[in-house]
Design a protein around this motif. Structure first.
Motif, PDB file in Angstrom:
ATOM      1  N   GLU A   1       0.826  -1.207   0.000  1.00  0.00           N
ATOM      2  CA  GLU A   1       0.000   0.000   0.000  1.00  0.00           C
ATOM      3  C   GLU A   1       0.862   1.260   0.000  1.00  0.00           C
ATOM      4  N   LEU A   2       2.056   1.194   0.601  1.00  0.00           N
ATOM      5  CA  LEU A   2       2.935   2.364   0.617  1.00  0.00           C
ATOM      6  C   LEU A   2       3.439   2.684  -0.786  1.00  0.00           C
ATOM      7  N   LEU A   3       3.782   1.655  -1.550  1.00  0.00           N
ATOM      8  CA  LEU A   3       4.199   1.867  -2.936  1.00  0.00           C
ATOM      9  C   LEU A   3       3.049   2.440  -3.745  1.00  0.00           C
ATOM     10  N   ALA A   4       1.855   1.929  -3.537  1.00  0.00           N
ATOM     11  CA  ALA A   4       0.687   2.472  -4.236  1.00  0.00           C
ATOM     12  C   ALA A   4       0.459   3.929  -3.858  1.00  0.00           C
ATOM     13  N   GLY A   5       0.653   4.248  -2.576  1.00  0.00           N
ATOM     14  CA  GLY A   5       0.498   5.636  -2.140  1.00  0.00           C
ATOM     15  C   GLY A   5       1.510   6.547  -2.790  1.00  0.00           C
ATOM     16  N   TRP A   6       2.742   6.056  -2.942  1.00  0.00           N
ATOM     17  CA  TRP A   6       3.758   6.836  -3.652  1.00  0.00           C
ATOM     18  C   TRP A   6       3.304   7.098  -5.085  1.00  0.00           C
ATOM     19  N   ALA A   7       2.760   6.093  -5.766  1.00  0.00           N
ATOM     20  CA  ALA A   7       2.298   6.258  -7.147  1.00  0.00           C
ATOM     21  C   ALA A   7       1.158   7.273  -7.222  1.00  0.00           C
ATOM     22  N   VAL A   8       0.262   7.219  -6.256  1.00  0.00           N
ATOM     23  CA  VAL A   8      -0.838   8.200  -6.205  1.00  0.00           C
ATOM     24  C   VAL A   8      -0.278   9.612  -6.072  1.00  0.00           C
ATOM     25  N   ASP A   9       0.633   9.800  -5.132  1.00  0.00           N
ATOM     26  CA  ASP A   9       1.210  11.127  -4.912  1.00  0.00           C
ATOM     27  C   ASP A   9       1.961  11.622  -6.154  1.00  0.00           C
ATOM     28  N   ALA A  10       2.693  10.711  -6.804  1.00  0.00           N
ATOM     29  CA  ALA A  10       3.444  11.099  -7.996  1.00  0.00           C
ATOM     30  C   ALA A  10       2.501  11.506  -9.120  1.00  0.00           C
ATOM     31  N   ALA A  11       1.400  10.799  -9.265  1.00  0.00           N
ATOM     32  CA  ALA A  11       0.425  11.145 -10.305  1.00  0.00           C
ATOM     33  C   ALA A  11      -0.233  12.490 -10.017  1.00  0.00           C
ATOM     34  N   LEU A  12      -0.482  12.772  -8.759  1.00  0.00           N
ATOM     35  CA  LEU A  12      -1.137  14.038  -8.392  1.00  0.00           C
ATOM     36  C   LEU A  12      -0.240  15.245  -8.650  1.00  0.00           C
ATOM     37  N   LEU A  13       1.068  15.024  -8.755  1.00  0.00           N
ATOM     38  CA  LEU A  13       1.986  16.127  -9.042  1.00  0.00           C
ATOM     39  C   LEU A  13       1.921  16.575 -10.491  1.00  0.00           C
ATOM     40  N   VAL A  14       1.325  15.750 -11.346  1.00  0.00           N
ATOM     41  CA  VAL A  14       1.182  16.108 -12.765  1.00  0.00           C
ATOM     42  C   VAL A  14      -0.096  16.917 -12.909  1.00  0.00           C
ATOM     43  N   THR A  15       0.044  18.211 -13.095  1.00  0.00           N
ATOM     44  CA  THR A  15      -1.128  19.091 -13.112  1.00  0.00           C
ATOM     45  C   THR A  15      -1.358  19.790 -14.447  1.00  0.00           C
ATOM     46  N   ASP A  16      -0.391  19.690 -15.363  1.00  0.00           N
ATOM     47  CA  ASP A  16      -0.531  20.413 -16.627  1.00  0.00           C
ATOM     48  C   ASP A  16      -1.101  19.547 -17.754  1.00  0.00           C
ATOM     49  N   ARG A  17      -1.420  18.279 -17.444  1.00  0.00           N
ATOM     50  CA  ARG A  17      -1.974  17.373 -18.441  1.00  0.00           C
ATOM     51  C   ARG A  17      -2.552  16.171 -17.697  1.00  0.00           C
ATOM     52  N   GLN A  18      -3.210  15.300 -18.424  1.00  0.00           N
ATOM     53  CA  GLN A  18      -3.698  14.069 -17.810  1.00  0.00           C
ATOM     54  C   GLN A  18      -2.515  13.174 -17.456  1.00  0.00           C
ATOM     55  N   PRO A  19      -2.348  12.822 -16.178  1.00  0.00           N
ATOM     56  CA  PRO A  19      -1.235  11.939 -15.821  1.00  0.00           C
ATOM     57  C   PRO A  19      -1.452  10.534 -16.379  1.00  0.00           C
ATOM     58  N   VAL A  20      -0.358   9.925 -16.806  1.00  0.00           N
ATOM     59  CA  VAL A  20      -0.399   8.566 -17.325  1.00  0.00           C
ATOM     60  C   VAL A  20       0.395   7.677 -16.373  1.00  0.00           C
ATOM     61  N   VAL A  21      -0.256   6.651 -15.859  1.00  0.00           N
ATOM     62  CA  VAL A  21       0.355   5.738 -14.892  1.00  0.00           C
ATOM     63  C   VAL A  21       0.287   4.326 -15.452  1.00  0.00           C
ATOM     64  N   VAL A  22       1.412   3.617 -15.417  1.00  0.00           N
ATOM     65  CA  VAL A  22       1.447   2.221 -15.858  1.00  0.00           C
ATOM     66  C   VAL A  22       1.835   1.342 -14.678  1.00  0.00           C
ATOM     67  N   ASP A  23       0.982   0.370 -14.383  1.00  0.00           N
ATOM     68  CA  ASP A  23       1.231  -0.596 -13.311  1.00  0.00           C
ATOM     69  C   ASP A  23       1.645  -1.913 -13.949  1.00  0.00           C
ATOM     70  N   LEU A  24       2.924  -2.249 -13.852  1.00  0.00           N
ATOM     71  CA  LEU A  24       3.447  -3.481 -14.417  1.00  0.00           C
ATOM     72  C   LEU A  24       3.371  -4.608 -13.392  1.00  0.00           C
ATOM     73  N   CYS A  25       3.197  -5.838 -13.869  1.00  0.00           N
ATOM     74  CA  CYS A  25       3.015  -6.999 -12.969  1.00  0.00           C
ATOM     75  C   CYS A  25       1.827  -6.739 -12.040  1.00  0.00           C
ATOM     76  N   THR A  26       0.709  -6.363 -12.598  1.00  0.00           N
ATOM     77  CA  THR A  26      -0.418  -5.878 -11.792  1.00  0.00           C
ATOM     78  C   THR A  26      -1.058  -6.952 -10.940  1.00  0.00           C
ATOM     79  N   GLY A  27      -0.942  -8.243 -11.318  1.00  0.00           N
ATOM     80  CA  GLY A  27      -1.543  -9.301 -10.508  1.00  0.00           C
ATOM     81  C   GLY A  27      -3.044  -9.141 -10.408  1.00  0.00           C
ATOM     82  N   SER A  28      -3.543  -8.959  -9.195  1.00  0.00           N
ATOM     83  CA  SER A  28      -4.978  -8.778  -8.956  1.00  0.00           C
ATOM     84  C   SER A  28      -5.488  -7.433  -9.434  1.00  0.00           C
ATOM     85  N   GLY A  29      -4.571  -6.535  -9.808  1.00  0.00           N
ATOM     86  CA  GLY A  29      -4.955  -5.182 -10.191  1.00  0.00           C
ATOM     87  C   GLY A  29      -4.962  -4.217  -9.032  1.00  0.00           C
ATOM     88  N   ALA A  30      -4.344  -4.605  -7.913  1.00  0.00           N
ATOM     89  CA  ALA A  30      -4.442  -3.825  -6.673  1.00  0.00           C
ATOM     90  C   ALA A  30      -3.943  -2.394  -6.833  1.00  0.00           C
TER      91      ALA A  30
END
Length: 278
Positions: free
Chosen positions: A94-123
């Motif tokens: 969950e901490l890694l996911a939280g880091w990804a959330v925070d990093a995506a929120l820093l992108v404010t000048d366009r739609q942020p694009v996030v890629v989750d590799l080895c997603t497994g259950s999709g968590a």
């Protein structure tokens, strides 16, 4: 009810289950179809319910994952259907996911694009999509059985699920991604005997093991993230505690990453690395 939980707890203690009282209560709450917090309000457990609970406790004592018994895993703000054939998401991720959330929120000048590799259950992908609804989220999973669970979990979320190898499944996004996040397999084959029974006997090998040193997938991730990210984009990846130096070194030695650093989990154990593409 106290007798039911007490007996179940004793059984799970004897079996070496890490959280016997909690698991006994969660299984009873599952049988009674109530939140665990409401168990204190229940005085009696019907005989049929006690039998069902005892059967689940016996399976848990045999080290079948709790989440397989309830069919559900909680991860940050989302719920996930899980079972045989898919890696059960762990709280530390969950901490890694939280880091990804925070990093995506820093992108404010366009739609942020996030890629989750080895997603497994999709968590991670589901958590990011829920917490950053404006983001474009792509999830990649190689194992068809795990991808089936991810399909179920990501339905209706807007996440674009790709079934394929993380080395190539998102090539159409090369140079356009802001955040790459990954919980790759990272256990060396020789460490098989030290893996917890719940994982060793029930999680897919593809989600656990990664070569002689556990870093084969990390090396693929480094190359893939370098190809997918925009200049200045960021990558985050989970690793084993003992890889707190070796895993970041995969990125440092590549010569194209800035601000390579490691992060602890809530217990202070080294848990995931992050880096920025130079």
């Amino acid at each position: 009810m106290r007798q039911v939980i007490g007996a179940a707890t004793e059984t799970l203690v004897a079996a070496g289950v890490a959280s016997p009282r909690v698991d006994a209560e969660l299984l009873l709450a599952h049988v009674l179809a109530v939140p665990r917090s409401r168990l204190l309000l229940i005085d009696d457990v019907a005989a049929e319910q006690a039998v069902r609970h005892a059967a689940l406790v016996a399976r848990r004592a045999a080290r079948e994952p709790l989440q397989h018994l309830t069919g559900l895993a909680h991860f940050r703000t989302v719920e996930l259907a899980v079972g045989p054939g898919v890696f059960v998401p762990r709280p530390e991720t969950e901490l890694l996911a939280g880091w990804a959330v925070d990093a995506a929120l820093l992108v404010t000048d366009r739609q942020p694009v996030v890629v989750d590799l080895c997603t497994g259950s999709g968590a991670i992908a589901k958590a990011v999509a829920a917490e950053v609804p404006e983001a474009r989220v792509v999830a990649v999973e190689l194992d068809p059985q795990a991808a089936g669970w991810a399909t179920r979990n990501l339905s209706g979320t807007g996440v674009d699920l790709r079934v394929g190898d993380m080395a190539s499944a998102a090539d159409d996004l090369a140079g356009e991604v802001d955040v790459v996040v990954c919980n790759p397999p990272y256990i060396p084959w020789e460490a098989w005997e030290s893996v917890a029974l719940e994982a060793r006997d029930h999680d897919p090998d593809l989600a656990l093991y990664s070569g002689d040193d556990g870093l084969d997938a990390m090396r693929v991730l480094e190359r893939t993230a370098a190809r997918l990210l925009r200049r200045g984009g960021v990558v985050g990846a989970e690793h084993a505690e003992v890889q707190h130096e070796a895993a970041p070194e995969v990125f440092r030695s590549a010569g194209r990453w800035l601000a390579v650093r490691d992060h602890p989990d809530l217990t202070g154990r080294a848990r995931f690395l992050t880096a920025r593409l130079g």
